[in-house]
Motif scaffolding. Sequence first.
Motif, PDB file in Angstrom:
ATOM      1  N   LYS A   2       0.824  -1.211   0.000  1.00 62.78           N
ATOM      2  CA  LYS A   2       0.000   0.000   0.000  1.00 62.78           C
ATOM      3  C   LYS A   2       0.861   1.266   0.000  1.00 62.78           C
ATOM      4  CE  LYS A   2      -4.054   1.980   0.418  1.00 62.78           C
ATOM      5  NZ  LYS A   2      -4.978   2.004  -0.684  1.00 62.78           N
ATOM      6  N   SER A   3       1.949   1.265   0.787  1.00 64.73           N
ATOM      7  CA  SER A   3       2.773   2.471   0.888  1.00 64.73           C
ATOM      8  C   SER A   3       3.498   2.765  -0.430  1.00 64.73           C
ATOM      9  CB  SER A   3       3.780   2.345   2.028  1.00 64.73           C
ATOM     10  OG  SER A   3       4.654   1.282   1.781  1.00 64.73           O
ATOM     11  N   ILE A   4       3.979   1.735  -1.097  1.00 63.82           N
ATOM     12  CA  ILE A   4       4.661   1.972  -2.375  1.00 63.82           C
ATOM     13  C   ILE A   4       3.665   2.398  -3.454  1.00 63.82           C
ATOM     14  CG2 ILE A   4       4.629  -0.418  -3.193  1.00 63.82           C
ATOM     15  CD1 ILE A   4       7.510   2.042  -3.653  1.00 63.82           C
ATOM     16  N   THR A   5       2.450   1.880  -3.379  1.00 67.61           N
ATOM     17  CA  THR A   5       1.409   2.282  -4.327  1.00 67.61           C
ATOM     18  C   THR A   5       1.068   3.758  -4.146  1.00 67.61           C
ATOM     19  OG1 THR A   5       0.523   0.049  -4.317  1.00 67.61           O
ATOM     20  CG2 THR A   5      -0.909   1.762  -5.174  1.00 67.61           C
ATOM     21  N   LEU A   6       0.941   4.187  -2.899  1.00 67.69           N
ATOM     22  CA  LEU A   6       0.675   5.604  -2.635  1.00 67.69           C
ATOM     23  C   LEU A   6       1.809   6.485  -3.141  1.00 67.69           C
ATOM     24  CD1 LEU A   6      -0.851   5.516   0.957  1.00 67.69           C
ATOM     25  CD2 LEU A   6      -2.003   6.118  -1.178  1.00 67.69           C
ATOM     26  N   PHE A   7       3.052   6.065  -2.918  1.00 62.18           N
ATOM     27  CA  PHE A   7       4.190   6.836  -3.389  1.00 62.18           C
ATOM     28  C   PHE A   7       4.171   6.972  -4.917  1.00 62.18           C
ATOM     29  CE2 PHE A   7       8.548   6.866  -5.086  1.00 62.18           C
ATOM     30  CZ  PHE A   7       8.997   8.070  -4.560  1.00 62.18           C
ATOM     31  N   LEU A  12       4.852  10.325  -7.779  1.00 64.54           N
ATOM     32  CA  LEU A  12       5.332  10.210  -9.160  1.00 64.54           C
ATOM     33  C   LEU A  12       4.239  10.440 -10.198  1.00 64.54           C
ATOM     34  CD1 LEU A  12       7.630   7.076  -8.734  1.00 64.54           C
ATOM     35  CD2 LEU A  12       8.264   9.491  -8.627  1.00 64.54           C
ATOM     36  N   LYS A  13       2.986  10.507  -9.736  1.00 65.31           N
ATOM     37  CA  LYS A  13       1.831  10.744 -10.610  1.00 65.31           C
ATOM     38  C   LYS A  13       1.719   9.686 -11.706  1.00 65.31           C
ATOM     39  CE  LYS A  13       0.999  14.864  -8.751  1.00 65.31           C
ATOM     40  NZ  LYS A  13       0.573  14.781  -7.406  1.00 65.31           N
ATOM     41  N   LEU A  14       1.944   8.422 -11.317  1.00 63.67           N
ATOM     42  CA  LEU A  14       1.827   7.311 -12.248  1.00 63.67           C
ATOM     43  C   LEU A  14       0.656   6.430 -11.850  1.00 63.67           C
ATOM     44  CD1 LEU A  14       5.583   6.283 -12.433  1.00 63.67           C
ATOM     45  CD2 LEU A  14       4.301   7.558 -14.151  1.00 63.67           C
ATOM     46  N   LYS A  15       0.131   5.684 -12.809  1.00 62.36           N
ATOM     47  CA  LYS A  15      -0.950   4.747 -12.527  1.00 62.36           C
ATOM     48  C   LYS A  15      -0.354   3.390 -12.177  1.00 62.36           C
ATOM     49  CE  LYS A  15      -4.245   6.864 -15.663  1.00 62.36           C
ATOM     50  NZ  LYS A  15      -5.072   6.678 -16.864  1.00 62.36           N
TER      51      LYS A  15
END
Length: 73
Positions: A2-7, A12-15
């Motif tokens: 979850k934390s890496i997904t949020l980052f 980084l404004k990536l999907k």
Amino acid sequence: MKSITLFITQKLKLKVNESKSAVAKPQERKFLGFSFTDGPEIKRAIAPNPWSVLSGESEKLHDVQRASASMRR
């Protein structure tokens, strides 16, 4: 995860495609057609093709498609 997904999404404004994302050992995952062997010495290996199981069925499908294409002419 979850934390890496949020980052990735917020900073980084990536999907992130969550259906393709997973947390697992490298031996359990396939990376661009390669996998890694398990054991004392980890080696790179060509991952098995999931479509090879269906090769006999796909040949039958191609035969049917060829037959139907020749009937249309």
